[in-house]
Structure formats: structure tokens, C-alpha cells
Scaffold this motif. Structure first.
Motif: not given
Length: 229
Positions: A32-34, A38, A58, A63-64, A79, A222, A224-225
Motif C-alpha cells: 500500500f503506497e499512501t 508505504n 487489490v 483500494y486505490d 480504510t 492510499i 495505490r495498492a
């Protein structure tokens, strides 16, 4: 608005101890890049319904762009609410979800609500006595350390609730006393993974300013995941 106090030494001591494993994870991890850094999550083999649903979402980019819409200091970050993607500032979020639920896969004492545990949100017992999990919403535990007396009382409650089928292991008791988590949730929610990298990011998120609905005042999103091997 709420602003938590900061205890740097205790947090970093806990982070160093989190290298200890709490459960057997699969080769599947999700990154998960937030907007605050990360977070890498490993998924468990013995909760296959939750694992496969999570990987499916995903892969579909569900979740993006979603927010961490519910953040409670010293407890957890949550989330997965689809209405958070385009939410107006200050809007109360978190009621919407996928149109299905998942059968509970509670594996206690193998997987418990230690710091860094990843678990599925759900509706309360009154409307959901089978404790079926949300189709999309999940939370990451932060929690606190617990006294021996508190853990004894929670263990008695768990024993009564489960009619003697579940109880705290010595590993769980030691972990909650020394590192922390949210033991009052054990036996009630499905834990299906754990943070293996980026717990410092979880720590930063759980400290942010929140409004009266536990939504961060400044959005934590988030980006992207992605599924990793």
C-alpha cells in the motif's frame, strides 16, 4: 480536534520487537503506497476466504485513492469505505461497503490483535451474530500495552463468550504485556494478515489530528495498492 501525546522511546522499542513473527504468512504480500509512506502487508494461508477476497479487490484497484477514513489514536487505522474516494472535507464516512460479507475465519490463538495485525471490519453482533466480515473494509491494529490483571479479565470474558473454546495463549499474553495490541477484539473479528514493513507509517497515521467522527482532518489517502510475489 484530538492531538495525541508522543512517547518516542516506547514506540521505537515496540517497533524493534515487531520483528518477531505472529503467524504463518503466504508468499503473497500487498504493498500500500499512501500519502504518508508505504505499508507492506503479508496475508495468511489459513484465512483463505479473506486472503482471496483481499487479493481480488487489490487486483481490481478497489483500494486505490481511498482514505483512511477512521483513525483512533492508540487503537487502529481503518480504510476501505468506497464513499471516501471523492469525499468532501469534513464529511462523515464509513457506512458504505461492498454488497457482500465473508464468513468469519477466526483463528485464535494463531492470529490475534497484536500491533500490526490486519483484520476485517464488520457489523455489530446485534445485526451480525455470525460475525461475518465486511467485503471491503479492514483495519490495522496499533493498540496499547496491557496489565496482567486486564488480560486475565479479558481472558475470562473470552472464555465465557466462546463457551470455553477460546483463550489467550502464553505467547499472546506476553505480547500484549510487552508490545501491545487490542486484545478486547480477539475472538470477535477475523485477523487475516500482518504488517511486515511500514509499521512506522501506521504509527504516524494513528497520531494524526482527527475530527469528532475520527476522520483525519488532513486526508490520509492510499495512492495505490499492488500485489507482490
Amino acid at each position: 480536534m484530538h492531538r495525541p501525546s508522543f512517547h518516542a522511546f516506547l514506540r521505537f522499542a515496540a517497533l524493534s520487537l515487531l520483528l518477531l513473527p505472529i503467524g504463518r504468512a503466504t508468499a503473497k504480500t500487498v504493498l500500500f503506497e499512501t500519502t504518508m509512506g508505504n505499508i507492506r502487508i503479508a496475508l495468511y494461508d489459513d484465512t483463505p476466504l479473506h486472503r482471496d477476497n483481499f487479493l481480488k479487490l487489490v487486483d481490481e484497484h478497489y483500494y486505490d485513492s481511498l482514505l483512511f477514513h477512521r483513525v483512533i489514536y492508540g487503537f487502529m487505522i481503518q480504510t476501505g469505505a468506497p464513499d471516501s474516494r471523492h469525499a468532501e472535507p469534513g464529511a462523515h464516512l464509513g457506512f458504505r461497503d461492498k454488497d457482500y460479507t465473508i464468513e468469519a475465519e477466526i483463528r485464535l490463538p494463531q492470529h490475534f490483535h497484536k500491533r500490526g495485525a490486519v483484520a476485517a471490519a464488520r457489523e455489530g453482533d446485534r445485526t451480525n451474530p455470525e460475525r461475518r466480515s465486511s467485503g471491503g473494509q479492514f483495519y490495522i491494529v496499533w493498540g496499547t500495552t496491557c496489565s496482567t490483571l486486564t488480560l486475565e479479565r479479558l481472558n475470562q470474558k473470552l472464555d465465557s463468550m466462546s463457551q470455553g473454546t477460546m483463550s489467550f495463549s502464553q505467547e499472546m499474553t506476553d505480547y500484549y504485556r510487552k508490545i501491545g495490541g487490542s486484545p478486547h477484539l480477539d475472538g470477535q473479528y477475523t485477523v487475516f494478515g500482518e504488517v511486515v514493513e511500514g509499521l512506522d507509517v501506521v504509527d504516524r497515521i494513528q497520531q494524526v489530528f482527527t475530527d469528532d467522527y475520527n476522520r483525519p482532518v488532513d486526508d490520509v489517502r492510499i495512492i495505490r495498492a499492488t500485489i507482490e510475489e
